[in-house]
Motif scaffolding. Structure first.
Motif, PDB file in Angstrom:
ATOM      1  N   ARG A 292      42.757  38.642  54.737  1.00 26.17           N
ATOM      2  CA  ARG A 292      42.958  39.211  56.071  1.00 26.17           C
ATOM      3  C   ARG A 292      41.742  39.027  56.970  1.00 26.17           C
ATOM      4  N   ILE A 293      40.605  38.606  56.388  1.00 30.52           N
ATOM      5  CA  ILE A 293      39.407  38.354  57.186  1.00 30.52           C
ATOM      6  C   ILE A 293      39.600  37.046  57.950  1.00 30.52           C
ATOM      7  N   HIS A 294      39.430  37.084  59.268  1.00 26.06           N
ATOM      8  CA  HIS A 294      39.711  35.911  60.100  1.00 26.06           C
ATOM      9  C   HIS A 294      38.590  34.879  60.015  1.00 26.06           C
ATOM     10  N   SER A 295      37.347  35.339  59.914  1.00 30.88           N
ATOM     11  CA  SER A 295      36.213  34.421  59.879  1.00 30.88           C
ATOM     12  C   SER A 295      36.103  33.737  58.521  1.00 30.88           C
ATOM     13  N   ARG A 296      35.955  32.401  58.548  1.00 28.38           N
ATOM     14  CA  ARG A 296      35.777  31.654  57.297  1.00 28.38           C
ATOM     15  C   ARG A 296      34.487  32.069  56.607  1.00 28.38           C
ATOM     16  N   GLU A 297      33.424  32.267  57.405  1.00 31.48           N
ATOM     17  CA  GLU A 297      32.141  32.692  56.844  1.00 31.48           C
ATOM     18  C   GLU A 297      32.246  34.085  56.227  1.00 31.48           C
ATOM     19  N   GLY A 298      33.032  34.939  56.875  1.00 37.51           N
ATOM     20  CA  GLY A 298      33.234  36.292  56.338  1.00 37.51           C
ATOM     21  C   GLY A 298      33.975  36.273  55.015  1.00 37.51           C
ATOM     22  N   ARG A 299      35.007  35.406  54.932  1.00 38.33           N
ATOM     23  CA  ARG A 299      35.747  35.290  53.663  1.00 38.33           C
ATOM     24  C   ARG A 299      34.852  34.765  52.549  1.00 38.33           C
ATOM     25  N   LYS A 300      34.017  33.767  52.905  1.00 38.98           N
ATOM     26  CA  LYS A 300      33.115  33.194  51.903  1.00 38.98           C
ATOM     27  C   LYS A 300      32.112  34.223  51.404  1.00 38.98           C
ATOM     28  N   LYS A 301      31.554  35.016  52.320  1.00 39.44           N
ATOM     29  CA  LYS A 301      30.580  36.046  51.939  1.00 39.44           C
ATOM     30  C   LYS A 301      31.224  37.122  51.082  1.00 39.44           C
ATOM     31  N   ALA A 302      32.442  37.543  51.448  1.00 39.14           N
ATOM     32  CA  ALA A 302      33.148  38.573  50.680  1.00 39.14           C
ATOM     33  C   ALA A 302      33.454  38.088  49.269  1.00 39.14           C
ATOM     34  N   PHE A 303      33.919  36.842  49.159  1.00 42.66           N
ATOM     35  CA  PHE A 303      34.264  36.319  47.835  1.00 42.66           C
ATOM     36  C   PHE A 303      33.019  36.110  46.976  1.00 42.66           C
ATOM     37  N   SER A 304      31.893  35.738  47.607  1.00 44.59           N
ATOM     38  CA  SER A 304      30.663  35.490  46.844  1.00 44.59           C
ATOM     39  C   SER A 304      30.158  36.752  46.157  1.00 44.59           C
ATOM     40  N   THR A 305      30.472  37.932  46.729  1.00 41.62           N
ATOM     41  CA  THR A 305      30.036  39.182  46.105  1.00 41.62           C
ATOM     42  C   THR A 305      30.856  39.508  44.856  1.00 41.62           C
ATOM     43  N   CYS A 306      32.007  38.828  44.681  1.00 38.64           N
ATOM     44  CA  CYS A 306      32.884  39.099  43.538  1.00 38.64           C
ATOM     45  C   CYS A 306      32.878  37.991  42.494  1.00 38.64           C
ATOM     46  N   SER A 307      32.456  36.781  42.876  1.00 38.93           N
ATOM     47  CA  SER A 307      32.596  35.629  41.990  1.00 38.93           C
ATOM     48  C   SER A 307      31.820  35.798  40.691  1.00 38.93           C
ATOM     49  N   SER A 308      30.599  36.350  40.760  1.00 40.35           N
ATOM     50  CA  SER A 308      29.795  36.545  39.545  1.00 40.35           C
ATOM     51  C   SER A 308      30.488  37.500  38.588  1.00 40.35           C
ATOM     52  N   HIS A 309      30.992  38.609  39.128  1.00 39.81           N
ATOM     53  CA  HIS A 309      31.678  39.589  38.294  1.00 39.81           C
ATOM     54  C   HIS A 309      32.931  39.008  37.669  1.00 39.81           C
ATOM     55  N   LEU A 310      33.664  38.189  38.425  1.00 44.55           N
ATOM     56  CA  LEU A 310      34.872  37.554  37.888  1.00 44.55           C
ATOM     57  C   LEU A 310      34.544  36.629  36.719  1.00 44.55           C
ATOM     58  N   CYS A 311      33.438  35.895  36.811  1.00 46.77           N
ATOM     59  CA  CYS A 311      33.023  35.013  35.706  1.00 46.77           C
ATOM     60  C   CYS A 311      32.734  35.819  34.450  1.00 46.77           C
ATOM     61  N   VAL A 312      32.009  36.932  34.597  1.00 43.50           N
ATOM     62  CA  VAL A 312      31.657  37.777  33.448  1.00 43.50           C
ATOM     63  C   VAL A 312      32.914  38.414  32.857  1.00 43.50           C
ATOM     64  N   VAL A 313      33.823  38.876  33.725  1.00 39.91           N
ATOM     65  CA  VAL A 313      35.093  39.455  33.261  1.00 39.91           C
ATOM     66  C   VAL A 313      35.885  38.426  32.452  1.00 39.91           C
TER      67      VAL A 313
ATOM     68  N   LEU B  32      34.755  35.810  30.758  1.00 38.40           N
ATOM     69  CA  LEU B  32      34.108  35.573  29.465  1.00 38.40           C
ATOM     70  C   LEU B  32      34.393  36.699  28.484  1.00 38.40           C
ATOM     71  N   PHE B  33      34.249  37.946  28.944  1.00 34.36           N
ATOM     72  CA  PHE B  33      34.386  39.093  28.044  1.00 34.36           C
ATOM     73  C   PHE B  33      35.827  39.278  27.577  1.00 34.36           C
ATOM     74  N   PHE B  34      36.759  39.386  28.518  1.00 37.52           N
ATOM     75  CA  PHE B  34      38.139  39.671  28.151  1.00 37.52           C
ATOM     76  C   PHE B  34      38.822  38.465  27.510  1.00 37.52           C
ATOM     77  N   GLY B  35      38.418  37.259  27.896  1.00 34.89           N
ATOM     78  CA  GLY B  35      38.976  36.073  27.255  1.00 34.89           C
ATOM     79  C   GLY B  35      38.683  36.055  25.769  1.00 34.89           C
ATOM     80  N   ASN B  36      37.423  36.326  25.404  1.00 32.99           N
ATOM     81  CA  ASN B  36      37.053  36.386  23.989  1.00 32.99           C
ATOM     82  C   ASN B  36      37.775  37.521  23.269  1.00 32.99           C
ATOM     83  N   ALA B  37      37.849  38.690  23.918  1.00 30.60           N
ATOM     84  CA  ALA B  37      38.474  39.857  23.284  1.00 30.60           C
ATOM     85  C   ALA B  37      39.945  39.597  22.974  1.00 30.60           C
ATOM     86  N   ILE B  38      40.658  38.970  23.900  1.00 31.32           N
ATOM     87  CA  ILE B  38      42.079  38.678  23.686  1.00 31.32           C
ATOM     88  C   ILE B  38      42.266  37.697  22.532  1.00 31.32           C
ATOM     89  N   ILE B  39      41.427  36.656  22.483  1.00 31.17           N
ATOM     90  CA  ILE B  39      41.529  35.670  21.403  1.00 31.17           C
ATOM     91  C   ILE B  39      41.196  36.303  20.054  1.00 31.17           C
TER      92      ILE B  39
END
Length: 326
Positions: free
Chosen positions: A242-263, A265-272
């Motif tokens: 819903r964020i209209h600015s491309r730069e705003g979307r990029k900044k918002a997603f960058s704050t979550c990307s690291s956490h998504l990578c860690v999630v 790794l952790f849950f992928g291993n746990a499920i397997i």
């Protein structure tokens, strides 16, 4: 009475209840069944990973403590995650390194149970912390104007305490159910640490209750938290789109990307590890996958958060500038 004394009392009670059987007083961790040359190679490789895990997470903790700009809820939870990763590695790796050099060195019964308890506690705590971190990102992106009001210091501390207390209580249930079982031989654990399922295989009694509780715990500590994380990120993604600015979307997603990578790794291993059917090489595959929790995750987590996070890199540069000025 502290937990160590409590555990010793349980172990003593465990032995008294088995007076009609030959009680196992220690275990042998078989580790990796490879040649002596490969064991020396693994020793050097694992020691290197262990060192990087301690240094990486230590740097993250130091930066968060020293840089006031990182005194925010997200980095408070990241500091908790770094503490978990350091303890994770230190719980299993030193014993594994010792076994690579001295394969016949046993671990005491109490020491084995303590290792199981700590591993389960830390696994549960990390799982719950990842949920708390996803909630923090949800509030930051979906309710930015109320972020400081909702994620105040009291709320952050309460969420962290909930994670640690919940992780300890869940692990304690497994340990109490484990200590009710008799162990009369054999004493060789086909693993590099006292992993719960590997220890249960040595019990001289029916372990159906333990398996049932383990299955229920997997649902409660893997499926439910992962579902909560996915729900949070569904709302986050909708808010970002819903964020209209491309730069705003990029900044918002960058704050979550690291956490998504860690999630992932952790849950992928746990499920397997706990929620897939057993294969022919089940035990050897488990050893390799558990290396992710002992080495790779604690090593990769600080790298992910530092390489993909401009604030952490900025704090590191500011610290280096201060060191040069001094």
């Amino acid at each position: 009475m502290n937990f160590s004394n409590f555990l010793q009392c349980l172990c003593f009670h465990h032995r008294v209840m088995e007076n009609n059987q030959t009680t196992v007083t220690d275990f042998i961790l078989l580790g990796f069944l490879v040649s002596p040359e490969m064991k020396m190679f693994f020793f050097g490789l694992f020691f290197l990973f262990y060192t990087f895990a301690l240094l990486g997470n230590g740097v993250i903790l130091g930066l968060i403590y020293l840089d006031s700009r990182l005194h925010t809820p997200m980095y408070f939870f990241l500091s908790q995650l770094a503490i978990v990763d350091i303890t994770y590695a230190s719980n299993t790796v030193p014993q594994m390194l010792a076994n690579l050099l001295y394969p016949a060195k046993p671990i005491s019964f109490a020491g084995c149970i303590m290792q199981t308890y700590l591993f389960l506690t830390l696994a549960h705590v990390e799982c719950l912390l990842l949920v708390m971190m996803s909630y923090d990102r949800y509030v930051a992106i979906c309710h930015p104007l109320r972020y400081t009001l909702i994620m105040n210091r009291g709320m952050c501390i309460a969420l962290a305490i909930t994670s640690w207390v919940g992780g300890n209580l869940l692990a304690l249930v497994h340990v109490i159910l484990l200590l009710r079982l008799p162990f009369c031989g054999p004493r060789e654990i086909n693993h590099f640490f006292c992993e719960l399922l590997s220890v249960l295989k040595l019990a001289c009694a029916d372990i159906w209750l333990n398996k049932l509780v383990t299955f229920i715990a997997c649902i409660f500590i893997v499926v439910v938290p992962l579902s909560l994380v996915l729900i949070s990120y569904t709302h986050i993604l909708a808010a970002i789109l819903r964020i209209h600015s491309r730069e705003g979307r990029k900044k918002a997603f960058s704050t979550c990307s690291s956490h998504l990578c860690v999630v992932g790794l952790f849950f992928g291993n746990a499920i397997i590890l706990y929620m897939t059917p057993n294969s022919r090489n089940f035990e050897e595959q488990h050893k390799i996958l558990f290396l992710f929790y002992s080495f790779f995750n604690p090593t990769l987590n600080p790298l992910i958060y530092s390489l993909r996070n401009a604030e952490v890199k900025g704090a590191f540069r500011r610290l280096l500038r201060k060191e040069r000025l001094v």
